[in-house]
Enzyme design. Structure first.
Site, PDB file in Angstrom:
ATOM      1  N   PHE A 136       0.833  -1.162  -0.056  1.00 28.36           N
ATOM      2  CA  PHE A 136      -0.272  -0.070  -0.143  1.00 28.36           C
ATOM      3  C   PHE A 136       0.909   1.296   0.006  1.00 28.36           C
ATOM      4  CE2 PHE A 136      -2.159   3.608   2.107  1.00 28.36           C
ATOM      5  CZ  PHE A 136      -3.587   3.540   1.149  1.00 28.36           C
ATOM      6  N   ASP A 221       9.141   2.609   1.679  1.00 29.73           N
ATOM      7  CA  ASP A 221       7.857   3.056   2.265  1.00 29.73           C
ATOM      8  C   ASP A 221       7.907   3.012   3.685  1.00 29.73           C
ATOM      9  OD1 ASP A 221       5.517   4.015   3.063  1.00 29.73           O
ATOM     10  OD2 ASP A 221       4.379   3.566   1.285  1.00 29.73           O
ATOM     11  N   LYS A 250       3.038   9.283   8.381  1.00 28.96           N
ATOM     12  CA  LYS A 250       2.126   9.242   9.219  1.00 28.96           C
ATOM     13  C   LYS A 250       2.712   9.968  10.719  1.00 28.96           C
ATOM     14  CE  LYS A 250      -1.001   5.883   7.745  1.00 28.96           C
ATOM     15  NZ  LYS A 250      -0.715   5.334   6.453  1.00 28.96           N
TER      16      LYS A 250
HETATM   17  C1  LIG Z   1      -0.857   5.717   4.965  1.00 32.09           C
HETATM   18  C2  LIG Z   1       0.346   5.060   4.148  1.00 32.09           C
HETATM   19  C3  LIG Z   1       0.384   5.684   2.904  1.00 32.09           C
HETATM   20  C4  LIG Z   1      -0.341   6.925   2.599  1.00 32.09           C
HETATM   21  O1  LIG Z   1      -0.395   7.911   3.336  1.00 32.09           O
HETATM   22  P1  LIG Z   1      -1.526   9.062   2.935  1.00 32.09           P
HETATM   23  O2  LIG Z   1      -1.010  10.192   4.139  1.00 32.09           O
HETATM   24  O3  LIG Z   1      -2.670   8.576   3.483  1.00 32.09           O
HETATM   25  O4  LIG Z   1      -1.392   9.624   1.679  1.00 32.09           O
HETATM   26  C5  LIG Z   1       1.390   5.200   2.255  1.00 32.09           C
HETATM   27  N1  LIG Z   1       2.040   4.250   2.620  1.00 32.09           N
HETATM   28  C6  LIG Z   1       2.105   3.467   3.501  1.00 32.09           C
HETATM   29  C7  LIG Z   1       2.818   2.377   3.929  1.00 32.09           C
HETATM   30  C8  LIG Z   1       0.956   3.886   4.338  1.00 32.09           C
HETATM   31  O5  LIG Z   1       0.743   3.309   5.609  1.00 32.09           O
END
Ligand SMILES: *Cc1c(COP(=O)(O)O)cnc(C)c1O
Length: 399
Positions: A136, A221, A250
């Site tokens: 994700f 990420d 986050k």
């Molecule tokens: C939450 C999340 C995103 C997206 O972040 P947003 O601030 O909602 O755009 C991308 N990668 C990971 C691993 C996430 O947990």
């Protein structure tokens, strides 16, 4: 549900696109506890989906935000933004020399990470990024394309091109996805939304080696795993790999919108004025909050706390798993923990919520727990108690 909450819910349905399905109306939070409009109290094991590393309303974070809001709440990128500079310096020291570009959301940081990878590969005609099934990376169009999940992609065709998919923890499938256009491999150290699936360290190290051999960039990420959640400030520190680029979001801004794309200096050197930009990126209040979050993580020993509380949480859930065959597996690292169940994870989430504990799902079968890193032993013990009672209500008395 009280009349007050019902009113909010009705207005929500009337005026908002129905992209979310919120459950309760939270009014305030302190530490690991939140209260809703109906005066119901919960122990919050979601922490704003891994956003509130220091808990709700940590006084140092709140003070930093308020002080900056009274001084200079916004500073355009036409002028030096003192807090942004200090935060970049701090992150550079903590990461061992990465340079920062600040944005507002996780997806936006990832977009910039992919842009930088493309910039780096441009002369060689390379642009394709390999990402992973069940990963994700966010909801912008390009990050939908990077997120190899039908539920994220369906309905938004045509998606941007330039992504290929491999299976997580499977080096051969990565090799099969590579071609002469491949510029980078991008992944989460733990697939969080996809079901709390940790990368096998041997897989990650093999992947880093493969990237080195094939001249590819390794992109991590760390939007959910970063800022101490797995027990080190960045998850990669404990996995024996060093990414070329990585992203944070986050928990970075202590609840304010803030993200960072961090690049090794030779990649950062490709950026010239005008290439990247975003109006609110590195907002002074958000950066003040981030500096305070880093202070709290250091001063309160939150990395060690994440490890210790992570053990407490996992042990508590394992004990429940020993009683309930409906719990198939407990996994994760630090305070990013998933509990795979036989039925619908959302039924467990609802039962816990009714009992006074907030947790969330990660896919259909996994209940995800992401408490604040400074949750007390007592609060966590009480939460585990409530989870046990809620499971009993849902599944009947344990064996
Ligand atoms: C939450 C999340 C995103 C997206 O972040 P947003 O601030 O909602 O755009 C991308 N990668 C990971 C691993 C996430 O947990």
């Amino acid at each position: 549900m009280s009349e007050k909450t019902q009113d909010i819910a009705a207005l929500y349905d009337q005026y908002l696109m129905r992209s979310y399905a919120p459950a309760v109306a939270l009014l305030e939070g302190h530490g690991s506890r939140v209260t809703d409009l109906d005066n119901m109290q919960y122990i919050d094991l979601t922490a704003g989906i891994a956003t509130l590393a220091c808990g709700h309303c940590h006084p140092k974070v709140t003070e930093a935000i308020v002080a900056q809001a009274k001084l200079l709440p916004h500073c355009s990128n036409l002028y030096y933004n003192h807090n942004m500079v200090l935060l970049a310096q701090r992150l550079s020291k903590l990461s061992g020399g990465y340079k920062a570009f600040f944005a507002n959301s996780g997806a936006e940081a990832n977009e910039n990470m992919v842009k930088l990878a493309r910039l780096w590969g441009r002369d060689k005609g390379k642009y394709e990024v390999v990402t992973f099934n069940k990963g994700f990376h966010g909801r912008t169009l390009a990050m939908c394309a990077a997120t190899a999940q039908a539920k994220i992609q369906n309905g938004f065709d045509p998606l941007p091109t330039g992504f290929a998919y491999a299976d997580y923890n499977d080096l051969d499938s990565v090799k099969a996805a590579l071609n002469e256009r491949t510029v980078a491999v991008m992944l989460e150290p733990i697939q969080a939304e996809g079901g709390v699936i940790p990368a096998d360290p041997a897989f990650l190290q093999g992947l880093a080696q493969l990237c080195k051999e094939r001249g590819l960039l390794l992109l991590l990420d760390e939007i959910q795993t970063g800022m101490g959640r797995t027990g080190t400030l960045f998850a990669w520190e404990d996995l024996g790999v060093k990414p070329d680029l990585f992203t944070l979001a986050k928990a970075l801004g202590g609840g304010l919108p803030l993200s960072a794309c961090l690049a090794a200096p030779e990649i950062a050197a490709l950026v010239h004025p005008g290439m990247l930009g975003t109006t609110f990126g590195g907002n002074p209040c958000a950066c003040a909050a981030a500096l305070a979050v880093l202070d709290v993580i250091e001063q309160d020993g939150l990395l060690a706390r994440a490890k210790a509380s992570g053990e407490q949480l996992r042990e508590g859930l394992e004990a429940l798993a020993a009683q309930y065959p409906q719990i198939l597996e407990v996994r994760g690292k630090g305070l990013l923990v998933g509990m795979e169940v036989e039925g619908e994870a959302k039924d467990v989430v609802e039962a816990c919520r009714d009992g006074g504990v907030l947790c969330c799902t990660a896919g259909q079968r996994v209940v995800r727990f992401l408490p604040p890193l400074n949750i007390s032993e007592k609060d966590l013990a009480e939460a585990l108690e409530i989870i046990g009672d809620s499971l009993e209500g849902l599944w009947g008395a344990a064996e």
